[in-house]
Design a protein around this motif. Structure first.
Motif, PDB file in Angstrom:
ATOM      1  N   LEU A   8     -15.022   7.550 -28.458  1.00 30.24           N
ATOM      2  CA  LEU A   8     -16.156   8.399 -28.810  1.00 30.24           C
ATOM      3  C   LEU A   8     -17.330   7.555 -29.322  1.00 30.24           C
ATOM      4  CD1 LEU A   8     -17.424  11.184 -29.271  1.00 30.24           C
ATOM      5  CD2 LEU A   8     -16.297  11.244 -31.511  1.00 30.24           C
ATOM      6  N   ILE A   9     -17.039   6.561 -30.165  1.00 22.85           N
ATOM      7  CA  ILE A   9     -18.086   5.664 -30.664  1.00 22.85           C
ATOM      8  C   ILE A   9     -18.739   4.925 -29.493  1.00 22.85           C
ATOM      9  CG2 ILE A   9     -18.535   3.580 -32.013  1.00 22.85           C
ATOM     10  CD1 ILE A   9     -18.128   6.019 -33.737  1.00 22.85           C
ATOM     11  N   PHE A  10     -17.922   4.475 -28.539  1.00 20.56           N
ATOM     12  CA  PHE A  10     -18.448   3.787 -27.357  1.00 20.56           C
ATOM     13  C   PHE A  10     -19.390   4.705 -26.579  1.00 20.56           C
ATOM     14  CE2 PHE A  10     -18.280   2.738 -22.847  1.00 20.56           C
ATOM     15  CZ  PHE A  10     -18.566   1.378 -22.852  1.00 20.56           C
ATOM     16  N   ILE A  11     -18.994   5.957 -26.396  1.00 21.91           N
ATOM     17  CA  ILE A  11     -19.819   6.928 -25.664  1.00 21.91           C
ATOM     18  C   ILE A  11     -21.147   7.148 -26.378  1.00 21.91           C
ATOM     19  CG2 ILE A  11     -20.003   9.355 -24.960  1.00 21.91           C
ATOM     20  CD1 ILE A  11     -16.950   9.274 -24.458  1.00 21.91           C
ATOM     21  N   ILE A  12     -21.093   7.266 -27.707  1.00 20.63           N
ATOM     22  CA  ILE A  12     -22.328   7.418 -28.491  1.00 20.63           C
ATOM     23  C   ILE A  12     -23.235   6.207 -28.257  1.00 20.63           C
ATOM     24  CG2 ILE A  12     -23.284   7.494 -30.828  1.00 20.63           C
ATOM     25  CD1 ILE A  12     -20.787   9.107 -31.645  1.00 20.63           C
ATOM     26  N   GLY A  13     -22.627   5.023 -28.226  1.00 21.22           N
ATOM     27  CA  GLY A  13     -23.400   3.809 -27.980  1.00 21.22           C
ATOM     28  C   GLY A  13     -24.071   3.824 -26.615  1.00 21.22           C
ATOM     29  N   THR A  14     -23.384   4.329 -25.598  1.00 19.12           N
ATOM     30  CA  THR A  14     -23.983   4.379 -24.259  1.00 19.12           C
ATOM     31  C   THR A  14     -25.173   5.333 -24.216  1.00 19.12           C
ATOM     32  OG1 THR A  14     -22.508   6.153 -23.447  1.00 19.12           O
ATOM     33  CG2 THR A  14     -21.757   3.879 -23.179  1.00 19.12           C
ATOM     34  N   LEU A  15     -25.149   6.366 -25.056  1.00 22.05           N
ATOM     35  CA  LEU A  15     -26.292   7.279 -25.132  1.00 22.05           C
ATOM     36  C   LEU A  15     -27.522   6.556 -25.691  1.00 22.05           C
ATOM     37  CD1 LEU A  15     -24.526  10.517 -26.460  1.00 22.05           C
ATOM     38  CD2 LEU A  15     -25.304  10.061 -24.123  1.00 22.05           C
ATOM     39  N   PHE A  16     -27.291   5.734 -26.722  1.00 20.84           N
ATOM     40  CA  PHE A  16     -28.379   4.898 -27.237  1.00 20.84           C
ATOM     41  C   PHE A  16     -28.858   3.946 -26.145  1.00 20.84           C
ATOM     42  CE2 PHE A  16     -26.880   6.265 -31.392  1.00 20.84           C
ATOM     43  CZ  PHE A  16     -28.015   6.225 -32.189  1.00 20.84           C
ATOM     44  N   GLY A  17     -27.910   3.412 -25.364  1.00 18.29           N
ATOM     45  CA  GLY A  17     -28.263   2.497 -24.278  1.00 18.29           C
ATOM     46  C   GLY A  17     -29.087   3.182 -23.206  1.00 18.29           C
ATOM     47  N   SER A  18     -28.736   4.432 -22.897  1.00 20.80           N
ATOM     48  CA  SER A  18     -29.491   5.194 -21.904  1.00 20.80           C
ATOM     49  C   SER A  18     -30.933   5.404 -22.362  1.00 20.80           C
ATOM     50  CB  SER A  18     -28.812   6.548 -21.663  1.00 20.80           C
ATOM     51  OG  SER A  18     -29.502   7.288 -20.672  1.00 20.80           O
ATOM     52  N   PHE A  19     -31.095   5.696 -23.658  1.00 21.39           N
ATOM     53  CA  PHE A  19     -32.445   5.846 -24.197  1.00 21.39           C
ATOM     54  C   PHE A  19     -33.194   4.517 -24.133  1.00 21.39           C
ATOM     55  CE2 PHE A  19     -35.399   5.416 -27.761  1.00 21.39           C
ATOM     56  CZ  PHE A  19     -36.264   6.471 -27.492  1.00 21.39           C
ATOM     57  N   SER A  20     -32.477   3.420 -24.382  1.00 20.82           N
ATOM     58  CA  SER A  20     -33.101   2.091 -24.331  1.00 20.82           C
ATOM     59  C   SER A  20     -33.690   1.816 -22.953  1.00 20.82           C
ATOM     60  CB  SER A  20     -32.079   1.004 -24.664  1.00 20.82           C
ATOM     61  OG  SER A  20     -31.597   1.139 -25.979  1.00 20.82           O
ATOM     62  N   THR A  21     -32.946   2.163 -21.901  1.00 23.20           N
ATOM     63  CA  THR A  21     -33.437   1.901 -20.542  1.00 23.20           C
ATOM     64  C   THR A  21     -34.705   2.701 -20.266  1.00 23.20           C
ATOM     65  OG1 THR A  21     -32.034   3.645 -19.561  1.00 23.20           O
ATOM     66  CG2 THR A  21     -31.100   1.436 -19.711  1.00 23.20           C
ATOM     67  N   LEU A  22     -34.743   3.920 -20.764  1.00 25.17           N
ATOM     68  CA  LEU A  22     -35.935   4.758 -20.608  1.00 25.17           C
ATOM     69  C   LEU A  22     -37.129   4.130 -21.327  1.00 25.17           C
ATOM     70  CD1 LEU A  22     -36.214   8.600 -20.900  1.00 25.17           C
ATOM     71  CD2 LEU A  22     -37.596   7.188 -22.407  1.00 25.17           C
ATOM     72  N   ALA A  23     -36.908   3.696 -22.576  1.00 19.17           N
ATOM     73  CA  ALA A  23     -37.986   3.112 -23.371  1.00 19.17           C
ATOM     74  C   ALA A  23     -38.474   1.801 -22.763  1.00 19.17           C
ATOM     75  CB  ALA A  23     -37.506   2.892 -24.805  1.00 19.17           C
ATOM     76  N   ILE A  24     -37.552   0.996 -22.248  1.00 14.33           N
ATOM     77  CA  ILE A  24     -37.915  -0.294 -21.657  1.00 14.33           C
ATOM     78  C   ILE A  24     -38.850  -0.102 -20.468  1.00 14.33           C
ATOM     79  CG2 ILE A  24     -36.970  -2.211 -20.289  1.00 14.33           C
ATOM     80  CD1 ILE A  24     -34.464  -1.962 -22.202  1.00 14.33           C
ATOM     81  N   TYR A  25     -38.613   0.929 -19.689  1.00 17.20           N
ATOM     82  CA  TYR A  25     -39.467   1.193 -18.529  1.00 17.20           C
ATOM     83  C   TYR A  25     -40.803   1.803 -18.930  1.00 17.20           C
ATOM     84  CZ  TYR A  25     -41.246   3.402 -14.298  1.00 17.20           C
ATOM     85  OH  TYR A  25     -42.063   3.807 -13.267  1.00 17.20           O
ATOM     86  N   ARG A  26     -40.773   2.758 -19.863  1.00 21.81           N
ATOM     87  CA  ARG A  26     -41.982   3.535 -20.148  1.00 21.81           C
ATOM     88  C   ARG A  26     -42.935   2.911 -21.152  1.00 21.81           C
ATOM     89  NH1 ARG A  26     -40.208   9.937 -20.312  1.00 21.81           N
ATOM     90  NH2 ARG A  26     -38.985   9.955 -18.391  1.00 21.81           N
ATOM     91  N   LEU A  27     -42.416   2.250 -22.172  1.00 24.00           N
ATOM     92  CA  LEU A  27     -43.292   1.752 -23.236  1.00 24.00           C
ATOM     93  C   LEU A  27     -44.391   0.811 -22.731  1.00 24.00           C
ATOM     94  CD1 LEU A  27     -40.839   1.246 -26.242  1.00 24.00           C
ATOM     95  CD2 LEU A  27     -42.603   2.994 -25.977  1.00 24.00           C
ATOM     96  N   PRO A  28     -44.071  -0.196 -21.900  1.00 24.87           N
ATOM     97  CA  PRO A  28     -45.149  -1.072 -21.413  1.00 24.87           C
ATOM     98  C   PRO A  28     -46.190  -0.321 -20.577  1.00 24.87           C
ATOM     99  CG  PRO A  28     -43.023  -2.104 -21.084  1.00 24.87           C
ATOM    100  CD  PRO A  28     -42.750  -0.678 -21.456  1.00 24.87           C
ATOM    101  N   LEU A  29     -45.787   0.819 -20.006  1.00 26.38           N
ATOM    102  CA  LEU A  29     -46.704   1.622 -19.189  1.00 26.38           C
ATOM    103  C   LEU A  29     -47.438   2.679 -20.006  1.00 26.38           C
ATOM    104  CD1 LEU A  29     -44.384   2.210 -16.071  1.00 26.38           C
ATOM    105  CD2 LEU A  29     -46.185   0.492 -16.333  1.00 26.38           C
ATOM    106  N   LYS A  30     -47.183   2.678 -21.341  1.00 25.81           N
ATOM    107  CA  LYS A  30     -47.804   3.647 -22.257  1.00 25.81           C
ATOM    108  C   LYS A  30     -47.430   5.086 -21.916  1.00 25.81           C
ATOM    109  CE  LYS A  30     -50.053   0.147 -24.015  1.00 25.81           C
ATOM    110  NZ  LYS A  30     -49.631  -0.462 -25.295  1.00 25.81           N
ATOM    111  N   LYS A  31     -46.218   5.282 -21.388  1.00 24.46           N
ATOM    112  CA  LYS A  31     -45.747   6.623 -21.044  1.00 24.46           C
ATOM    113  C   LYS A  31     -44.960   7.223 -22.207  1.00 24.46           C
ATOM    114  CE  LYS A  31     -45.403   6.065 -15.994  1.00 24.46           C
ATOM    115  NZ  LYS A  31     -46.216   7.234 -15.610  1.00 24.46           N
TER     116      LYS A  31
END
Length: 269
Positions: A8-31
């Protein structure tokens, strides 16, 4: 039961990871990274629930977009897996049994996961864009301030820790303002980044992190010097020396290596 808990802790971590991928793509584009729904960066199709399940969606879709069939970068899968592993490591570092989990432990865990997530975002953006995305550091610093206030309320702090938080926070804010107003220098951003790490990591591990990152940087420079050079691009090669190295990326990777090594030693001792 303990295995199920850590899954369960691992799954929670992957959710944070999924958000990270979104932020990595959007932040430099100011999205926007909060309100706007996830979409395929190739065809811009809005993604459904079954397209957004960390790790499993990538595997079941064969690493391709369901709609345009374009390949999805493996970095998304790697970041989600690493975030899951990081979550388990960070929870283990709290040195509590799953049967003793309470609100205080969960808050400590979330606090550490926010640190880990900001480090991943900063590292990958630096690797891809050669910039240290300072708003992420400021966000993490504000989270640290909130956590400090929480520790004061519950009385779970020492004066030394409070002073350390205050010193590093003020230092980060002063350097951020100076670097914003007068000039934008990557080296100063690196200093801010290291100060940020010191908010969350003890001094010994910060020093080891710097040493490991220095070693990785030297190895990278030596490798770049020894590999065959395309003579047609020799001028470009000369212009892209040490100043073009994503040093913040190496520091973040080194910090994770140190954290993993410490957690592993605690497990086997």
């Amino acid at each position: 039961m303990e295995i199920v808990f850590y899954i369960l802790i691992f799954i929670i971590g992957t959710l944070f990871g999924s958000f990270s991928t979104l932020a990595i793509y959007r932040l430099p584009l100011k999205k926007d990274i909060v309100k706007e729904r996830s979409f395929c960066p190739n065809c811009n199709h809005k993604l459904g629930v079954f397209d957004l399940i960390p790790i499993l969606s990538y595997i079941f879709l064969g690493g391709k977009c369901r709609y345009c069939k374009e390949k999805i970068s493996k970095k998304y899968l790697i970041i989600e897996i690493m975030s899951g592993i990081l979550a388990v490591i960070l929870f283990k570092s709290l040195e509590v049994s799953f049967i003793n989990v309470n609100i205080s432990v969960l808050l400590d865990f979330i606090y550490l996961m926010i640190y880990g997530t900001t480090m991943i975002i900063i590292a990958v953006i630096d690797k891809e864009k050669k910039i240290i995305y300072r708003p992420v550091i400021i966000f993490g610093t504000l989270i640290c301030l909130v956590y400090m206030l929480y520790l004061c309320v519950v009385g779970s702090y020492s004066n030394a820790n409070i002073y350390r938080y205050i010193i590093y926070t003020v230092s980060i804010l002063v350097l951020y303002i100076l670097n914003n107003v007068k000039y934008h220098n990557y080296i100063i951003d690196l200093v801010i980044f290291i100060e940020y790490i010191q908010l969350f990591v003890n001094t010994k591990n910060v020093l080891i992190t710097i040493l490991v990152s220095a070693l990785i940087t030297i190895v990278k420079i030596v490798y770049e010097k020894t590999k065959p050079v395309d003579k047609s691009n020799i001028l470009m090669e000369e212009e892209s020396e040490v100043t073009e190295l994503p040093i913040a990326f190496y520091i973040a990777i080194s910090n994770f290596i140190v954290m993993f090594a410490e957690a592993f030693m605690n497990i086997i001792v």
